[in-house]
Design a protein around this motif. Structure first.
Motif, PDB file in Angstrom:
ATOM      1  N   GLY A 164       6.273 -12.802 -60.843  1.00 19.19           N
ATOM      2  CA  GLY A 164       6.829 -14.144 -60.724  1.00 19.19           C
ATOM      3  C   GLY A 164       6.489 -14.804 -59.406  1.00 19.19           C
ATOM      4  N   ASP A 165       6.638 -16.124 -59.380  1.00 17.31           N
ATOM      5  CA  ASP A 165       6.420 -16.907 -58.172  1.00 17.31           C
ATOM      6  C   ASP A 165       7.321 -18.130 -58.222  1.00 17.31           C
ATOM      7  N   TYR A 166       7.024 -19.114 -57.384  1.00 20.09           N
ATOM      8  CA  TYR A 166       7.903 -20.279 -57.292  1.00 20.09           C
ATOM      9  C   TYR A 166       7.914 -21.087 -58.590  1.00 20.09           C
ATOM     10  N   SER A 167       6.852 -21.007 -59.371  1.00 21.84           N
ATOM     11  CA  SER A 167       6.830 -21.737 -60.641  1.00 21.84           C
ATOM     12  C   SER A 167       7.912 -21.207 -61.591  1.00 21.84           C
ATOM     13  N   ASP A 168       8.228 -19.910 -61.501  1.00 21.02           N
ATOM     14  CA  ASP A 168       9.306 -19.360 -62.323  1.00 21.02           C
ATOM     15  C   ASP A 168      10.655 -19.935 -61.913  1.00 21.02           C
ATOM     16  N   TYR A 169      10.828 -20.153 -60.618  1.00 25.20           N
ATOM     17  CA  TYR A 169      12.057 -20.782 -60.137  1.00 25.20           C
ATOM     18  C   TYR A 169      12.158 -22.208 -60.662  1.00 25.20           C
ATOM     19  N   ILE A 170      11.030 -22.924 -60.655  1.00 22.27           N
ATOM     20  CA  ILE A 170      11.027 -24.294 -61.185  1.00 22.27           C
ATOM     21  C   ILE A 170      11.380 -24.285 -62.668  1.00 22.27           C
ATOM     22  N   ARG A 171      10.803 -23.357 -63.418  1.00 21.70           N
ATOM     23  CA  ARG A 171      11.083 -23.272 -64.851  1.00 21.70           C
ATOM     24  C   ARG A 171      12.574 -23.040 -65.107  1.00 21.70           C
ATOM     25  N   SER A 172      13.156 -22.103 -64.383  1.00 26.00           N
ATOM     26  CA  SER A 172      14.578 -21.816 -64.591  1.00 26.00           C
ATOM     27  C   SER A 172      15.454 -23.000 -64.207  1.00 26.00           C
ATOM     28  N   GLN A 173      15.085 -23.728 -63.133  1.00 24.43           N
ATOM     29  CA  GLN A 173      15.856 -24.897 -62.731  1.00 24.43           C
ATOM     30  C   GLN A 173      15.774 -25.989 -63.782  1.00 24.43           C
TER      31      GLN A 173
ATOM     32  N   VAL B  90       6.325 -18.177 -50.972  1.00 25.74           N
ATOM     33  CA  VAL B  90       5.559 -17.089 -50.371  1.00 25.74           C
ATOM     34  C   VAL B  90       5.079 -17.417 -48.962  1.00 25.74           C
ATOM     35  N   TYR B  91       4.672 -18.646 -48.697  1.00 28.27           N
ATOM     36  CA  TYR B  91       4.102 -18.964 -47.385  1.00 28.27           C
ATOM     37  C   TYR B  91       5.177 -18.968 -46.296  1.00 28.27           C
ATOM     38  N   VAL B  92       6.395 -19.365 -46.634  1.00 25.74           N
ATOM     39  CA  VAL B  92       7.488 -19.290 -45.655  1.00 25.74           C
ATOM     40  C   VAL B  92       7.791 -17.831 -45.332  1.00 25.74           C
ATOM     41  N   THR B  93       7.904 -17.009 -46.367  1.00 21.11           N
ATOM     42  CA  THR B  93       8.191 -15.589 -46.149  1.00 21.11           C
ATOM     43  C   THR B  93       7.084 -14.922 -45.342  1.00 21.11           C
ATOM     44  N   ALA B  94       5.822 -15.174 -45.728  1.00 18.42           N
ATOM     45  CA  ALA B  94       4.701 -14.541 -45.037  1.00 18.42           C
ATOM     46  C   ALA B  94       4.633 -14.970 -43.576  1.00 18.42           C
ATOM     47  N   THR B  95       4.907 -16.236 -43.312  1.00 16.57           N
ATOM     48  CA  THR B  95       4.843 -16.719 -41.927  1.00 16.57           C
ATOM     49  C   THR B  95       5.937 -16.102 -41.086  1.00 16.57           C
ATOM     50  N   PHE B  96       7.136 -16.032 -41.620  1.00 15.36           N
ATOM     51  CA  PHE B  96       8.225 -15.404 -40.871  1.00 15.36           C
ATOM     52  C   PHE B  96       7.922 -13.928 -40.610  1.00 15.36           C
ATOM     53  N   MET B  97       7.371 -13.230 -41.597  1.00 17.51           N
ATOM     54  CA  MET B  97       7.013 -11.830 -41.399  1.00 17.51           C
ATOM     55  C   MET B  97       5.908 -11.682 -40.365  1.00 17.51           C
TER      56      MET B  97
ATOM     57  N   PHE C 192       0.098 -23.222 -41.441  1.00 19.22           N
ATOM     58  CA  PHE C 192       0.667 -22.029 -42.050  1.00 19.22           C
ATOM     59  C   PHE C 192       0.996 -22.231 -43.533  1.00 19.22           C
ATOM     60  N   GLY C 193       0.560 -23.308 -44.078  1.00 16.94           N
ATOM     61  CA  GLY C 193       0.807 -23.576 -45.481  1.00 16.94           C
ATOM     62  C   GLY C 193       1.928 -24.572 -45.685  1.00 16.94           C
ATOM     63  N   HIS C 194       2.204 -24.860 -46.950  1.00 16.63           N
ATOM     64  CA  HIS C 194       3.239 -25.824 -47.305  1.00 16.63           C
ATOM     65  C   HIS C 194       4.383 -25.104 -47.995  1.00 16.63           C
ATOM     66  N   SER C 195       5.596 -25.360 -47.524  1.00 13.03           N
ATOM     67  CA  SER C 195       6.761 -24.752 -48.130  1.00 13.03           C
ATOM     68  C   SER C 195       7.030 -25.400 -49.481  1.00 13.03           C
ATOM     69  N   LEU C 196       7.059 -24.586 -50.530  1.00 14.27           N
ATOM     70  CA  LEU C 196       7.291 -25.100 -51.868  1.00 14.27           C
ATOM     71  C   LEU C 196       8.753 -25.488 -52.067  1.00 14.27           C
ATOM     72  N   TYR C 197       9.655 -24.738 -51.452  1.00 19.35           N
ATOM     73  CA  TYR C 197      11.087 -24.991 -51.638  1.00 19.35           C
ATOM     74  C   TYR C 197      11.567 -26.161 -50.779  1.00 19.35           C
ATOM     75  N   TYR C 198      11.176 -26.158 -49.490  1.00 24.47           N
ATOM     76  CA  TYR C 198      11.616 -27.220 -48.590  1.00 24.47           C
ATOM     77  C   TYR C 198      10.747 -28.469 -48.686  1.00 24.47           C
ATOM     78  N   ASN C 199       9.591 -28.359 -49.337  1.00 18.09           N
ATOM     79  CA  ASN C 199       8.666 -29.476 -49.526  1.00 18.09           C
ATOM     80  C   ASN C 199       8.255 -30.087 -48.181  1.00 18.09           C
ATOM     81  N   LYS C 200       7.897 -29.212 -47.260  1.00 14.89           N
ATOM     82  CA  LYS C 200       7.420 -29.655 -45.950  1.00 14.89           C
ATOM     83  C   LYS C 200       6.528 -28.555 -45.399  1.00 14.89           C
TER      84      LYS C 200
END
Length: 335
Positions: A32-41, A297-304, A87-95
């Motif tokens: 799964g990825d962020y698209s699965d979260y969008i589907r469930s929402q 994923v990009y937020v998590t990877a950047t923080f890690m 560092f990429g674009h946050s899919l959840y925060y949209n920034k």
């Protein structure tokens, strides 16, 4: 010393690369990825059918490159960091991810540094006091405090404090750094006091747990050092007990605690996860957990990646502090 820093910095580059690959792979390992979260929402909150929600989710995956193979996604992410500082674009925060990290990392660092300094100073002081008064009531009392600090879970202490503040003192704004009236106000003494009123539980809980570790290590090392032959020699020369302890025993007993600084930087950033989640504070910990939950994923990877960098930086700082404290380390390292 400068040559030592250059060598350590150069050796950190391949380590960071390996850590980034491993981190990115582990984050992407669960299905799964962020698209699965969008589907469930869309299904649960938007009332869309599964087919319509799945079509929008698949379109989102393609538009944001989530349908590409994992190595391609990693190369695109690393290339953006190295070439554009992106560092990429946050899919959840949209920034941009850099904005998400920039908002949360400074306040987390400031909070963690305050907790670490207090825990180190108080813990080392308690350790010296307990070791120099071994088996006295002071030693027993401080050992009990240390035992509680290392065994009581932080989330339990946070829950107790939240319960007391909300149900006994009617405190309502515990999930922010400031009250509403100070939200957009410039810095002032009143705003600083208001900040302390909001963050003191986090500082108290983190400091309590940290000083417990520092005290136990300092007490044990100092007791061993006080029985060393060179300490007995210093006493035989007529030095006062205070001079023997502070000038000869304490600096050598500090070595393990200084080496501990090599891992304490990432610990400072992640150690507040439980407490920050309980208090719903906008810091790094909840952002990591939240981004992993929705597949950002990009937020998590950047923080890690930031945590990996702080681990390497912490080890370099620990080596420098140890070299400054002990001349034998400097001579052995050729600095």
């Amino acid at each position: 010393m400068f040559r030592f820093l250059l060598v350590r910095a150069a050796s950190a580059i391949p380590v960071l690369f390996v850590l980034s690959v491993v981190t990115f792979a582990i984050i992407q390992a669960p299905p799964g990825d962020y698209s699965d979260y969008i589907r469930s929402q869309l299904i649960n909150q938007g009332g869309a059918s599964f087919e319509a929600a799945d079509a929008q989710a698949q379109a989102y995956r393609k538009a944001h490159g989530l349908d590409k193979p994992l190595p391609v996604q990693y190369v695109n992410w690393v290339t953006g960091i190295l070439t554009r500082g992106d560092f990429g674009h946050s899919l959840y925060y949209n920034k941009p991810v850099a904005d998400v990290v920039g908002e949360r990392l400074p306040r987390t660092l400031a909070l963690a540094l305050v907790c670490h300094i207090l825990a180190s100073v108080i813990g080392i002081g308690f350790g010296i006091l307990a070791a120099t008064r071994q088996y006295s009531w002071i030693d027993s009392l401080l050992s009990t405090v240390s035992f509680l600090g290392m065994t009581v879970p932080r989330f339990l202490m946070a829950l107790i404090i939240v319960y007391v503040l909300v149900f006994h003192f009617n405190v309502s704004d515990i999930n922010s750094f400031h009250s509403a009236r100070y939200g957009g106000a410039p810095w002032s003494w009143g705003k600083f006091v208001d900040l302390l009123k909001h963050v003191w539980p986090v500082i108290a809980i983190a400091t309590f747990g940290g000083l417990a570790y520092n005290m136990r290590v300092m007490r044990g090392n100092l007791l061993d050092t006080l029985n060393a032959q060179y300490v007995e020699t210093a006493r035989a020369k007529g030095l006062s007990e205070g001079a023997v302890v502070m000038r000869h025993a304490v600096p050598n007993a500090l070595h393990p605690l200084i080496m501990y600084q090599g891992v304490v930087l990432p610990y400072m950033l992640t150690g507040e996860i439980e407490t920050a989640i309980i208090f719903a504070l906008p810091t790094v910990g909840p952002a990591i957990v939240g981004s992993m939950w929705v597949g950002d994923v990009y937020v998590t990877a950047t923080f890690m990646l930031v945590l990996s960098a702080t681990l390497i930086l912490g080890n370099i700082i620990a080596d420098m502090m140890l070299a400054a404290l002990d001349p034998r380390v400097r001579m052995g390292g050729g600095a």
